[in-house]
Design a protein around this motif. Sequence first.
Motif, mmCIF file in Angstrom:
data_model
loop_
_atom_site.group_PDB
_atom_site.id
_atom_site.type_symbol
_atom_site.label_atom_id
_atom_site.label_comp_id
_atom_site.label_asym_id
_atom_site.label_seq_id
_atom_site.Cartn_x
_atom_site.Cartn_y
_atom_site.Cartn_z
ATOM 1 N N LYS A 1 0.362 14.629 -0.541
ATOM 2 C CA LYS A 1 0.114 13.676 0.369
ATOM 3 C C LYS A 1 1.346 12.863 0.103
ATOM 4 C CE LYS A 1 -4.920 12.873 0.218
ATOM 5 N NZ LYS A 1 -6.057 12.162 -0.298
ATOM 6 N N LYS A 2 1.896 12.343 0.962
ATOM 7 C CA LYS A 2 2.863 11.265 1.007
ATOM 8 C C LYS A 2 2.449 10.038 0.484
ATOM 9 C CE LYS A 2 6.402 13.272 4.040
ATOM 10 N NZ LYS A 2 7.143 12.839 5.245
ATOM 11 N N GLN B 1 1.932 -0.109 0.937
ATOM 12 C CA GLN B 1 0.571 -0.213 0.425
ATOM 13 C C GLN B 1 0.412 0.019 -1.173
ATOM 14 O OE1 GLN B 1 -1.814 2.613 2.413
ATOM 15 N NE2 GLN B 1 -2.174 1.181 4.049
ATOM 16 N N PHE B 2 1.047 0.874 -1.593
ATOM 17 C CA PHE B 2 1.269 0.924 -3.012
ATOM 18 C C PHE B 2 1.723 -0.288 -3.841
ATOM 19 C CE2 PHE B 2 3.267 1.834 -7.178
ATOM 20 C CZ PHE B 2 2.241 2.485 -7.854
ATOM 21 N N ILE B 3 2.808 -0.980 -3.425
ATOM 22 C CA ILE B 3 3.487 -2.185 -4.002
ATOM 23 C C ILE B 3 2.507 -3.398 -3.475
ATOM 24 C CG2 ILE B 3 5.228 -3.887 -3.995
ATOM 25 C CD1 ILE B 3 5.981 -1.101 -5.051
ATOM 26 N N LYS B 4 1.921 -3.347 -2.518
ATOM 27 C CA LYS B 4 0.967 -4.460 -2.296
ATOM 28 C C LYS B 4 -0.266 -4.519 -2.982
ATOM 29 C CE LYS B 4 2.170 -5.488 2.670
ATOM 30 N NZ LYS B 4 1.726 -5.445 3.976
ATOM 31 N N ARG C 1 -4.828 -4.518 -8.467
ATOM 32 C CA ARG C 1 -5.239 -3.686 -9.612
ATOM 33 C C ARG C 1 -4.928 -4.412 -10.810
ATOM 34 N NH1 ARG C 1 -2.132 1.203 -6.741
ATOM 35 N NH2 ARG C 1 -0.349 0.226 -7.724
ATOM 36 N N VAL C 2 -3.855 -5.090 -11.051
ATOM 37 C CA VAL C 2 -3.667 -5.763 -12.258
ATOM 38 C C VAL C 2 -4.887 -6.854 -12.537
ATOM 39 C CG1 VAL C 2 -2.084 -7.312 -13.655
ATOM 40 C CG2 VAL C 2 -1.121 -5.486 -12.164
ATOM 41 N N ALA C 3 -5.126 -7.467 -11.516
ATOM 42 C CA ALA C 3 -6.251 -8.615 -11.569
ATOM 43 C C ALA C 3 -7.620 -7.734 -11.890
ATOM 44 C CB ALA C 3 -6.365 -9.301 -10.224
ATOM 45 N N GLY C 4 -7.717 -6.684 -11.276
ATOM 46 C CA GLY C 4 -9.129 -6.009 -11.734
ATOM 47 C C GLY C 4 -8.994 -5.360 -13.175
#
Length: 104
Positions: A32-33, A38-41, A46-49
């Motif tokens: 998959k590309k 979206q990864f950066i956004k 994810r850090v907050a989670g």
Amino acid sequence: MAKRKVSRKYRKKAMMERQLQERKAPPSQPRKKINWKQFIKGIPSRVAGFFRDVVHELKRVTWPTKKALINYTIVVVVTIIFFAVILGAFDLGFVQIVDLLVKI
């Protein structure tokens, strides 16, 4: 269909060849590309989670009482002192033995 006889010499080789024939090739899936935008956004969420999960886990921890903490600390300090004295005694003994051997 009758099994054909294989001499002892070639049994291992025949078995390995049969296993190679029976083995299925792993399914090849295209990679998959990565959508980098979206990864950066998604990084801040994810850090907050992660930190949310850390706080949740720390709430589940059974913390020791003050009395238990003091008892554990005393046990650790006494153990460290005990092993330091033993190690120092062995070190002193080995130094004396080496000095005697060097003088000989």
